[in-house]
Design an enzyme around this catalytic site. Structure first.
Site, PDB file in Angstrom:
ATOM      1  N   ASP A 136      53.034  13.613  68.073  1.00 39.64           N
ATOM      2  CA  ASP A 136      52.457  12.338  66.771  1.00 39.64           C
ATOM      3  C   ASP A 136      53.816  12.027  66.115  1.00 39.64           C
ATOM      4  O   ASP A 136      54.409  12.984  65.870  1.00 39.64           O
ATOM      5  CB  ASP A 136      51.502  13.615  66.199  1.00 39.64           C
ATOM      6  CG  ASP A 136      50.697  12.298  64.964  1.00 39.64           C
ATOM      7  OD1 ASP A 136      51.609  11.462  65.345  1.00 39.64           O
ATOM      8  OD2 ASP A 136      50.326  12.993  64.408  1.00 39.64           O
ATOM      9  N   HIS A 139      47.996  16.096  61.036  1.00 43.93           N
ATOM     10  CA  HIS A 139      46.956  15.345  60.387  1.00 43.93           C
ATOM     11  C   HIS A 139      45.735  15.297  60.997  1.00 43.93           C
ATOM     12  O   HIS A 139      45.213  15.425  61.897  1.00 43.93           O
ATOM     13  CB  HIS A 139      48.035  13.255  60.652  1.00 43.93           C
ATOM     14  CG  HIS A 139      47.635  12.391  59.679  1.00 43.93           C
ATOM     15  ND1 HIS A 139      46.315  12.051  60.578  1.00 43.93           N
ATOM     16  CD2 HIS A 139      47.827  11.948  58.446  1.00 43.93           C
ATOM     17  CE1 HIS A 139      45.584  11.046  59.425  1.00 43.93           C
ATOM     18  NE2 HIS A 139      46.846  10.736  57.952  1.00 43.93           N
ATOM     19  N   GLN A 149      55.253   9.885  61.628  1.00 38.91           N
ATOM     20  CA  GLN A 149      56.326  10.348  60.775  1.00 38.91           C
ATOM     21  C   GLN A 149      57.769  10.459  60.909  1.00 38.91           C
ATOM     22  O   GLN A 149      57.979  10.231  60.489  1.00 38.91           O
ATOM     23  CB  GLN A 149      55.239  11.286  59.864  1.00 38.91           C
ATOM     24  CG  GLN A 149      54.387  11.205  59.136  1.00 38.91           C
ATOM     25  CD  GLN A 149      54.383   9.855  58.038  1.00 38.91           C
ATOM     26  OE1 GLN A 149      55.494   9.710  57.425  1.00 38.91           O
ATOM     27  NE2 GLN A 149      53.433   9.827  57.770  1.00 38.91           N
ATOM     28  N   LYS A 181      54.463   2.274  59.736  1.00 39.12           N
ATOM     29  CA  LYS A 181      54.993   2.954  59.252  1.00 39.12           C
ATOM     30  C   LYS A 181      56.656   2.827  59.316  1.00 39.12           C
ATOM     31  O   LYS A 181      57.258   3.535  58.933  1.00 39.12           O
ATOM     32  CB  LYS A 181      54.985   4.582  59.625  1.00 39.12           C
ATOM     33  CG  LYS A 181      53.491   5.148  59.723  1.00 39.12           C
ATOM     34  CD  LYS A 181      52.866   5.502  58.876  1.00 39.12           C
ATOM     35  CE  LYS A 181      51.463   6.176  58.870  1.00 39.12           C
ATOM     36  NZ  LYS A 181      50.254   6.926  57.992  1.00 39.12           N
ATOM     37  N   CYS A 200      45.739  13.746  53.501  1.00 39.71           N
ATOM     38  CA  CYS A 200      45.008  13.458  55.196  1.00 39.71           C
ATOM     39  C   CYS A 200      45.248  15.071  56.513  1.00 39.71           C
ATOM     40  O   CYS A 200      44.736  15.284  57.258  1.00 39.71           O
ATOM     41  CB  CYS A 200      44.996  12.884  56.051  1.00 39.71           C
ATOM     42  SG  CYS A 200      44.266  11.508  56.102  1.00 39.71           S
TER      43      CYS A 200
HETATM   44  N1  PLP Z   1      49.565  10.955  61.831  1.00 38.82           N
HETATM   45  C1  PLP Z   1      50.202  11.689  60.848  1.00 38.82           C
HETATM   46  C2  PLP Z   1      51.442  12.592  61.091  1.00 38.82           C
HETATM   47  C3  PLP Z   1      50.732  10.184  60.006  1.00 38.82           C
HETATM   48  O1  PLP Z   1      50.998  10.625  58.887  1.00 38.82           O
HETATM   49  C4  PLP Z   1      49.603   9.814  60.466  1.00 38.82           C
HETATM   50  C5  PLP Z   1      49.580   8.640  58.585  1.00 38.82           C
HETATM   51  O2  PLP Z   1      49.460   8.946  57.820  1.00 38.82           O
HETATM   52  C6  PLP Z   1      48.523   9.725  60.886  1.00 38.82           C
HETATM   53  C7  PLP Z   1      48.456  10.157  62.033  1.00 38.82           C
HETATM   54  C8  PLP Z   1      47.382   8.270  61.922  1.00 38.82           C
HETATM   55  O3  PLP Z   1      48.036   6.416  61.886  1.00 38.82           O
HETATM   56  P1  PLP Z   1      47.485   6.127  61.428  1.00 38.82           P
HETATM   57  O4  PLP Z   1      46.726   6.393  60.233  1.00 38.82           O
HETATM   58  O5  PLP Z   1      49.072   5.110  61.276  1.00 38.82           O
HETATM   59  O6  PLP Z   1      46.508   5.548  62.724  1.00 38.82           O
END
Ligand code: PLP
Length: 405
Positions: free
Chosen positions: A198, A121, A201, A224, A362
């Site tokens: 990370d 992401h 998800q 999430k 993203c």
């Molecule tokens: N990493 C991954 C794999 C994500 O899917 C997301 C959000 O969709 C994020 C990071 C960022 O999360 P947040 O917007 O809650 O900070």
């Protein structure tokens, strides 16, 4: 799992959208909130609202108790060694930015290298680019194959003595791939390199045990996993947190302040400058309790059935391309109707009451990999049903009829 009963816990799901039953399939973007989470927020503001850590009065002590109990809950949920390893943040993005700044300051020199995967992401790419820019370091990329599986065998060629950190997503928000993070961590540690996972998800689909994984850092977002927005976590091994400088300065993160200099509060408060989202932390506690009541393994098993059903149904429609066919996947499916723009497909589905996400999610490097501008993404949670997938499939057929000659 009694899905009909679970659905009753989520008031938003009983809505009609344009006269249709809401079919909410945008769970990878954010999940809906059960009544117990909504109640925890209402209860906080009607009974306990007060700033934490700073007051001796009853309400402040009560609010502090709720905040710190949430920290303990997160610690137990991911099986961290100590509550001091749990830093509350706004979400995964802030957790990764915090790490990129503080880790960069403590450990990265000119010419050093950071590895990210091709399926990250943007939140796990851009903070590292910014840090590399500041420190004169270089970003290297671990690629994936067309099935959407990381080429972990390449890692040995990409790692060099200059590699300072490997950053990898546990579950891809676009491809659904569940990455073999335990193996990546093992390999990285053979070279003495720490790993950031990370888990934005993953936390809602996969049982995470940070001690078993032996990851050095992990980021997650409360929204999430059925909690409020604006609350997340950076997990980090204590030794790293000890050695890294604070990310931001302000109240709550100091021991003493004078014009000659300041000293830092004990962990984890050193990394929690300013008024934290204590209401959000309480909501995260309620959400994790809720998930545990149903059981993460039950949820994962049910979501796998939903994914298999949806994959089979959607791929049996002529003229559909599915992106991401890894052998291990979470309940996320990205696809396009050949000859139709993903955005138009999303608009047609919306008018049928079906909420899906369209665009790059993203993850522009993933789009570049497949030479596409975007996909339609359906992502399932524990409250989704097989009937909803049938509605989605009918919607896709309708969109195809309208948009493709
Ligand atoms: N990493 C991954 C794999 C994500 O899917 C997301 C959000 O969709 C994020 C990071 C960022 O999360 P947040 O917007 O809650 O900070």
């Amino acid at each position: 799992m009694d899905v009909q009963n679970i659905r009753k816990d989520f008031p938003i799901l009983s809505q009609k959208i344009y006269g249709h039953d809401l079919v909410y399939l945008d769970n990878a973007a954010t999940t809906q909130k059960p009544q117990c989470v909504l109640d925890s927020i209402m209860k906080f503001y009607t009974q306990y609202n007060s700033n934490i850590h700073r007051g001796v009065h009853y309400l402040s002590e009560k609010a502090t108790e709720i905040y710190e109990a949430a920290r303990l809950k997160v610690k137990d949920f991911i099986n961290a060694k100590s509550r001091t390893e749990i830093v509350f943040t706004k979400g995964s993005t802030e957790a990764i930015n915090m790490l990129a700044y503080s880790f960069g300051e403590a450990y990265v020199q000119t010419g050093d290298e950071i590895i990210v995967s091709e399926m990250e992401h943007h939140s796990n790419i851009v903070p590292w680019q910014l840090m590399c820019g500041r420190k004169g370091a270089k970003l290297k990329v671990l690629p994936f194959n067309d099935k959407g599986e990381l080429l972990t065998a390449e890692l040995g060629k990409i790692i060099t003595p200059k590699t300072k950190l490997i950053c990898v997503t546990y579950v891809s928000n676009t491809l659904g791939t569940i990455n073999p993070v335990q193996g990546i961590i093992y390999q990285a540690h053979l070279h003495g390199i720490p790993v950031l996972v990370d888990a934005a998800q993953a936390i809602q689909h996969v049982k995470i045990d940070v001690q078993k994984l032996d990851c050095d850092f992990l980021a997650l977002s409360g929204h999430k996993i059925y909690a409020e927005t604006g609350i997340g976590v950076l997990y980090a091994k204590e030794d790293y947190l000890d050695k890294m400088p604070p990310y931001q300065g302000g109240g709550d993160m100091i021991k003493n302040v004078s014009f000659d200099g300041s000293t830092w509060a004990e962990l984890p408060l050193k990394f929690e400058a300013g008024t934290s989202n204590f209401v959000g932390a309480g909501s995260l506690h309620a959400a994790l309790d809720y998930v545990e009541t149903i059981g993460l393994s039950n949820i994962a098993e049910y979501e796998k059935q939903l994914l298999d059903y949806a994959s089979q149904k959607i791929s049996s429609i002529d003229g559909i391309t599915i992106y991401g066919n890894a052998s291990k996947k979470a309940s996320i499916i990205s696809f396009n109707i050949n000859g139709a723009h993903h955005y138009d497909v999303g608009m047609v589905l919306d008018k049928l009451g079906i909420a899906v996400r369209t665009g790059t999610h993203c993850t522009e490097p993933i789009m570049k990999h497949y030479s596409i501008t975007g996909t339609v993404r359906a992502s399932f949670a524990m409250y989704n049903t097989f009937e909803e997938i049938d509605v989605l499939v009918e919607g896709i057929k309708k969109a195809k009829k309208m948009l493709v000659n």
